[in-house]
Design an enzyme around this catalytic site. Structure first.
Site, PDB file in Angstrom:
ATOM      1  N   LYS A 145       0.992  -1.082  -0.040  1.00 32.29           N
ATOM      2  CA  LYS A 145       0.220   0.168   0.457  1.00 32.29           C
ATOM      3  C   LYS A 145       1.071   0.590  -0.266  1.00 32.29           C
ATOM      4  O   LYS A 145       1.997   0.942   0.486  1.00 32.29           O
ATOM      5  CB  LYS A 145      -1.285   0.075   1.229  1.00 32.29           C
ATOM      6  CG  LYS A 145      -0.441  -0.288   2.551  1.00 32.29           C
ATOM      7  CD  LYS A 145       0.731   0.444   3.376  1.00 32.29           C
ATOM      8  CE  LYS A 145       0.672   1.810   3.259  1.00 32.29           C
ATOM      9  NZ  LYS A 145       1.556   2.063   4.134  1.00 32.29           N
ATOM     10  N   TYR A 229      -4.515   3.756   6.297  1.00 32.70           N
ATOM     11  CA  TYR A 229      -5.256   3.357   7.504  1.00 32.70           C
ATOM     12  C   TYR A 229      -6.304   3.629   8.171  1.00 32.70           C
ATOM     13  O   TYR A 229      -7.095   2.732   8.278  1.00 32.70           O
ATOM     14  CB  TYR A 229      -4.032   2.869   8.488  1.00 32.70           C
ATOM     15  CG  TYR A 229      -2.911   1.753   7.993  1.00 32.70           C
ATOM     16  CD1 TYR A 229      -2.757   0.445   8.206  1.00 32.70           C
ATOM     17  CD2 TYR A 229      -1.506   2.875   7.389  1.00 32.70           C
ATOM     18  CE1 TYR A 229      -1.871  -0.404   7.472  1.00 32.70           C
ATOM     19  CE2 TYR A 229      -0.625   1.597   7.147  1.00 32.70           C
ATOM     20  CZ  TYR A 229      -0.704   0.221   7.310  1.00 32.70           C
ATOM     21  OH  TYR A 229       0.515  -0.399   6.560  1.00 32.70           O
TER      22      TYR A 229
HETATM   23  P1  NAD Z   1      12.129   0.933   2.847  1.00 33.77           P
HETATM   24  O1  NAD Z   1      12.527   2.683   1.703  1.00 33.77           O
HETATM   25  O2  NAD Z   1      12.807   0.890   3.990  1.00 33.77           O
HETATM   26  O3  NAD Z   1      13.193   0.463   1.287  1.00 33.77           O
HETATM   27  C1  NAD Z   1      12.263   1.226   0.014  1.00 33.77           C
HETATM   28  C2  NAD Z   1      13.530  -1.153  -1.190  1.00 33.77           C
HETATM   29  O4  NAD Z   1      12.670  -0.510  -2.594  1.00 33.77           O
HETATM   30  C3  NAD Z   1      14.966  -0.503  -0.325  1.00 33.77           C
HETATM   31  O5  NAD Z   1      15.242  -2.131  -0.642  1.00 33.77           O
HETATM   32  C4  NAD Z   1      15.499   0.191  -1.578  1.00 33.77           C
HETATM   33  O6  NAD Z   1      16.466  -0.318  -1.664  1.00 33.77           O
HETATM   34  C5  NAD Z   1      14.550   0.020  -2.585  1.00 33.77           C
HETATM   35  N1  NAD Z   1      14.832   0.447  -4.020  1.00 33.77           N
HETATM   36  C6  NAD Z   1      14.869   0.189  -5.189  1.00 33.77           C
HETATM   37  N2  NAD Z   1      14.505   1.251  -6.265  1.00 33.77           N
HETATM   38  C7  NAD Z   1      14.810   2.205  -5.185  1.00 33.77           C
HETATM   39  C8  NAD Z   1      14.637   3.650  -5.747  1.00 33.77           C
HETATM   40  N3  NAD Z   1      14.232   4.641  -6.495  1.00 33.77           N
HETATM   41  N4  NAD Z   1      14.115   4.597  -4.775  1.00 33.77           N
HETATM   42  C9  NAD Z   1      14.406   4.416  -3.132  1.00 33.77           C
HETATM   43  N5  NAD Z   1      14.251   2.733  -2.993  1.00 33.77           N
HETATM   44  C10 NAD Z   1      14.422   2.016  -3.697  1.00 33.77           C
HETATM   45  O7  NAD Z   1      10.108   1.385   2.773  1.00 33.77           O
HETATM   46  P2  NAD Z   1       9.741   0.452   2.639  1.00 33.77           P
HETATM   47  O8  NAD Z   1       9.368   0.643   4.252  1.00 33.77           O
HETATM   48  O9  NAD Z   1      10.101  -0.946   3.378  1.00 33.77           O
HETATM   49  O10 NAD Z   1       8.563   0.754   1.997  1.00 33.77           O
HETATM   50  C11 NAD Z   1       8.311  -0.032   0.703  1.00 33.77           C
HETATM   51  C12 NAD Z   1       6.567   0.414   0.683  1.00 33.77           C
HETATM   52  O11 NAD Z   1       6.102  -0.902   1.557  1.00 33.77           O
HETATM   53  C13 NAD Z   1       5.895   0.714   0.753  1.00 33.77           C
HETATM   54  O12 NAD Z   1       5.067   1.165  -0.684  1.00 33.77           O
HETATM   55  C14 NAD Z   1       5.275   1.566   2.323  1.00 33.77           C
HETATM   56  O13 NAD Z   1       3.896   1.402   1.789  1.00 33.77           O
HETATM   57  C15 NAD Z   1       5.052  -0.031   2.071  1.00 33.77           C
HETATM   58  N6  NAD Z   1       4.750  -0.758   4.066  1.00 33.77           N
HETATM   59  C16 NAD Z   1       3.826  -1.364   4.374  1.00 33.77           C
HETATM   60  C17 NAD Z   1       3.418  -0.857   5.367  1.00 33.77           C
HETATM   61  C18 NAD Z   1       2.863  -2.230   5.960  1.00 33.77           C
HETATM   62  O14 NAD Z   1       2.609  -2.711   7.545  1.00 33.77           O
HETATM   63  N7  NAD Z   1       1.791  -3.246   5.089  1.00 33.77           N
HETATM   64  C19 NAD Z   1       4.241  -1.125   6.356  1.00 33.77           C
HETATM   65  C20 NAD Z   1       6.033  -0.580   6.246  1.00 33.77           C
HETATM   66  C21 NAD Z   1       6.115   0.169   4.419  1.00 33.77           C
END
Ligand code: NAD
Length: 376
Positions: A145, A229
């Protein structure tokens, strides 16, 4: 609201009878000829292979570990742009070398029978592209999401899913979580009478990583990340969809970091029966609640959206449900629906609907006007 979404919604509600397991109910078809039934059991006993795309905070901290607990799926592969992450993942999840991909080799997953489902866990603006390429590789897709940052992107993702004849689900973990499912049950069954007021807010003092502060990557600020949420909570507790919205941006205390996106905002949904839904999202204020004020009393979650430690009250007293591994439940329910060839209870259509609401809230915030939300 599409037919597909309506039937998913009905199933979501009917599943509540299973104490919020979020698993499909047994149907007459499940009681079939022993031979067919045996074949089916063999098929069902096979765990589906999932490939995580993007090994950031959520994949590393939650989804990977949940895949060690899930019954119907397992971590079969990874897609990463950071080779230094590979050894740890390979060792922890016993991954075979051939199931490790980079973003350049991603499309080759189509030739890999070990991977049944692709799970996109990338920055928001990359969800559409990697989901569509996942379908082009002939795989089912779960997308985090918010599903995308524009409605046309959601449309393209849904069209790709239909063309590939594969399921699209959104990572809405709270549809599998007992406290939130209790809110759905109490609200939609009108246990305490008609809901007179609904509200939800999610925020904390945050120092979000860089992409979350950039419009291009995140599509907005805490509304995209956290407010979604509260949107979901208000919709699933009331069982209704808003018809209009007004919104106000909050004060910016950090103009440098929040030069592109809001730091906080609040909004007011109008539901069809004149019910008002007040929402808030913030990277500055602490809040984590979902509250329904009904004719015969208040029921609410006082910790509503976390991975654990949820709490809530009804007029009968504190809620008391087990704290579950939400992600393991979500993954299992989605994997099982795929195995049974049944639509997801968190389908792309629901993700699209929410992106439509997110866009309407931003339009209301920018223009200061009441924005009508079309029912499509
Ligand atoms: P994060 O920044 O920790 O991870 C993002 C990942 O994408 C990293 O591994 C990064 O290397 C990679 N990536 C690839 N290309 C990229 C670029 N051009 N720029 C930046 N990063 C790049 O983020 P996250 O917290 O893991 O969130 C990722 C997704 O998951 C988001 O859409 C977020 O909304 C969603 N999320 C959902 C929940 C949930 O509870 N459902 C919780 C956290 C995050």
């Amino acid at each position: 609201m599409t037919k597909h979404y309506q039937s998913s919604r009905r199933r979501f509600l009917s599943n509540l009878g299973l104490a919020g397991l979020g698993l499909p109910l047994m149907t007459a078809k499940d009681f079939m000829h022993p031979f067919v039934s045996k074949q089916k059991n063999m098929q069902q006993s096979k765990k589906l292979g999932i490939a995580l795309v993007g090994l950031g905070g959520y994949a590393t901290g939650q989804l990977g570990p949940a895949l060690l607990e899930s019954e119907h799926c397992y971590l079969a592969g990874i897609v990463t742009g950071t080779p230094s992450k590979i050894p740890v993942w390979k060792e922890k999840y016993k991954l075979s070398e051939k199931n490790i991909y980079s973003y350049d080799t991603y499309d080759q997953i189509k030739n890999n029978p070990d991977i049944d489902i692709i799970y996109v866990v990338l920055p928001n603006n990359m969800h559409a592209e990697y989901t569509i390429r996942g379908f082009e590789a002939g795989k089912h897709v779960i997308c985090e999401k918010p599903m995308a940052i524009t409605v046309p992107d959601c449309d393209r993702m849904i069209a790709a899913s239909k063309k590939a004849n594969k399921f699209l689900s959104v990572g809405y973990r709270l549809h599998f979580e007992p406290y939130n499912l209790e809110m759905v049950k109490l609200g939609t069954s009108k246990e305490y009478g008609e809901i007179k007021k609904i509200s939800g807010g999610f925020g904390f003092k945050a120092t979000p990583n860089q992409w979350r502060l950039q419009q291009k990557y995140a599509g907005g600020g805490p509304l995209m990340d956290l407010g979604i949420y509260a949107i979901q909570g208000m919709c699933y507790t009331t069982g209704m969809e808003p018809i209009a919205v007004s919104a106000q941006e909050g004060k910016k205390t950090d103009l440098n970091r929040f030069s592109e996106v809001e730091q906080s905002l609040s909004w007011q949904f109008e539901f069809p029966n004149r019910l008002i839904g007040s929402g808030a999202a913030s990277y500055d204020d602490n809040m984590n609640f979902l509250k329904a004020e009904a004719a015969q009393g208040v029921f609410e979650l006082t910790t509503a959206y976390n991975y654990n430690g949820l709490s809530g009250y009804t007029p009968a007293g504190p809620m008391n449900f087990p704290q579950v591994n939400q992600q393991a439940r979500q993954l299992d329910a989605i994997a099982l629906s795929i195995k049974n060839n049944k639509p997801s209870i968190v389908p792309g259509e629901m993700g699209r609907r929410d992106v439509k609401y997110l866009q309407a809230i931003y339009e209301a915030m920018r223009t200061g006007k009441r924005i009508t939300i079309k029912a499509d």
